[in-house]
Motif scaffolding. Structure first.
Motif: not given
Length: 426
Positions: A119-125, A134-135, A146-148, A161-164
């Motif tokens: 699942q990587g780090c749940r990386l997404r736009w 976000m990841f 985090q948002l970058w 918290i980490p998000l799913y």
């Protein structure tokens, strides 16, 4: 729940299990060399064309799960994870980057120490800002999200918290204990931090957490104690939560309540749907073991299921309002896979795990016509197994013009194959 395979595993122990896996791996390598399937990637349909291959010598390049959007809305940037060939998820960081399809170059944005092979780090736009991603990551000794900004490569915000998953309007996000998930389902959670709930079958103050983007508040909305309240012999099993997915309209989400005797042993799944506050929870399925999922619309879920006997799989739709179940595909769809609907909800794209000759198959299925069309056959390197295996995880762009897969057909390193879908009509 203990079958013959688990009994054998207990008798031979972890060292014996690994030895058996290596023998199987060597046999597969020899057979694929002899049969000629080793290293093959065959496009089998005129409907698609291989447009690009994302790879770096000596590096893994992958995206991960199939339920997240990899490409930006401008159809120019593909999000990727990059790491060394033999990276260790317990100690090595993964590079967060994007691939510019016009310049054919990679742009590194950040790094993360909270990632897994599946699942990587749940990386997404960010669904509300095309210049933000976000990841999940490790920050100040704990997992966070985090948002970058991808343009200036600066961190914008840390979510505690980490998000799913997050809803498309960015009103709320939901997350779990990723350390517990990794311990009980290796390859899906994170292994940098130890699981503090390891001694608890039904942990206190743990379950599904909700983050409110407006207030910044975090709350436990569904607890393990709540899920196990009316569950027979709940204390005999270790419980965890996986595969949270928010509906397209953001009004509800589904999740897997999984229970097992321990890491590496067989598991059973209870599929639930809940409103966004965790106050209206409904059990959808517990007889058939749900494996994968995709939303058809706001109320209908397509799943892959392991049948009651455990010796076959099928595809089935669930209406989450009525709990009605409808099996689809018949003998055409008897293998587990990772489905995603195309525009219109009449057809979906999916894949299989390695079959004869270690070949994975990617296909398009039209539900109205009951029509199965194979698209690509891809070799899977048997040197990678268990949590390091490389599932195809097909991901299609919102306009259905492209789709991508992760693959190890040409080496032990992961690469991403970008296909153009030439003649699809909904």
């Amino acid at each position: 729940m203990i079958d013959k395979k688990e009994t054998i595993k207990r008798l031979i122990g972890p060292i014996g299990v690994e030895a058996v896996r290596k023998v199987k791996m060597v046999k597969n390598l020899i057979s694929t060399r002899l049969s000629g399937t080793y290293g093959r990637c065959d496009v089998t349909s005129p409907k698609i064309m291989l447009k690009d291959t994302l790879s770096i010598r000596g590096k893994n390049i992958f995206f991960g799960y199939y339920d997240l959007q990899q490409m930006d809305t401008a159809q120019n940037r593909l999000l990727v994870h990059i790491c060394n060939r033999n990276a260790d998820t317990r100690k090595d960081a993964v590079t967060i980057a994007y691939y510019d399809m016009k310049r054919h170059e990679y742009e590194e944005v950040a790094q993360s120490n909270a990632w897994s092979w599946q699942q990587g780090c749940r990386l997404r736009w960010n669904p509300q800002n095309e210049n933000e991603i976000m990841f999940n990551n490790l920050e100040d000794g704990k997992y966070v999200c985090q948002l970058w900004n991808v343009d200036n490569k600066e961190k914008i915000k840390t979510i505690p918290i980490p998000l799913y998953d997050v809803d498309r309007q960015m009103r709320y996000g939901v997350g779990v204990n990723f350390s517990r998930l990794q311990r009980l389902r290796p390859g899906y959670g994170y292994s940098t931090l130890p699981d503090k709930t390891a001694g608890q079958h039904i942990p206190d103050n743990d379950g599904i957490f909700r983050y409110d983007f407006q207030t910044g508040g975090v709350s436990l909305i569904i607890s393990y104690k709540q899920l196990c309240k009316d569950f027979p012999n709940a204390k005999d099993y270790q419980h965890y939560i996986n595969h949270i997915s928010i509906s397209p309209d953001g009004k509800r989400f589904i999740f897997f309540h999984v229970y097992t005797k321990g890491p590496g042993m067989s598991w059973k799944v209870r599929l639930y749907v809940s409103d966004i506050n965790g106050t209206d929870i409904s059990l959808i399925e517990e007889e058939h073991t749900i494996s994968h999922y995709t939303w058809k619309d706001d109320s209908v879920l397509l799943t892959t299921c392991i049948n009651k006997g455990g010796n076959s799989s099928c595809y089935a739709e669930y209406d989450i309002r009525t709990k009605q179940r409808k099996q689809i595909g018949g003998e055409s769809l008897i293998l587990d896979g990772h489905p995603t609907f195309l525009i219109g909800g009449k057809s979906f794209i999916s894949d299989t795990y390695p079959q004869k000759g270690c070949m994975q198959h990617l296909f398009l299925y039209n539900m109205e016509k009951n029509e199965y069309q194979n698209l690509v056959d891809v070799f899977h390197n048997p040197r990678l197994y268990e949590e390091k295996r490389c599932d195809l995880h097909p991901r299609i762009t919102p306009d259905n013009k492209y789709f991508t897969i992760d693959s190890v057909y040409s080496s032990k390193c992961r690469s991403i194959l970008l296909f153009e879908l030439l003649s699809y009509k909904s």
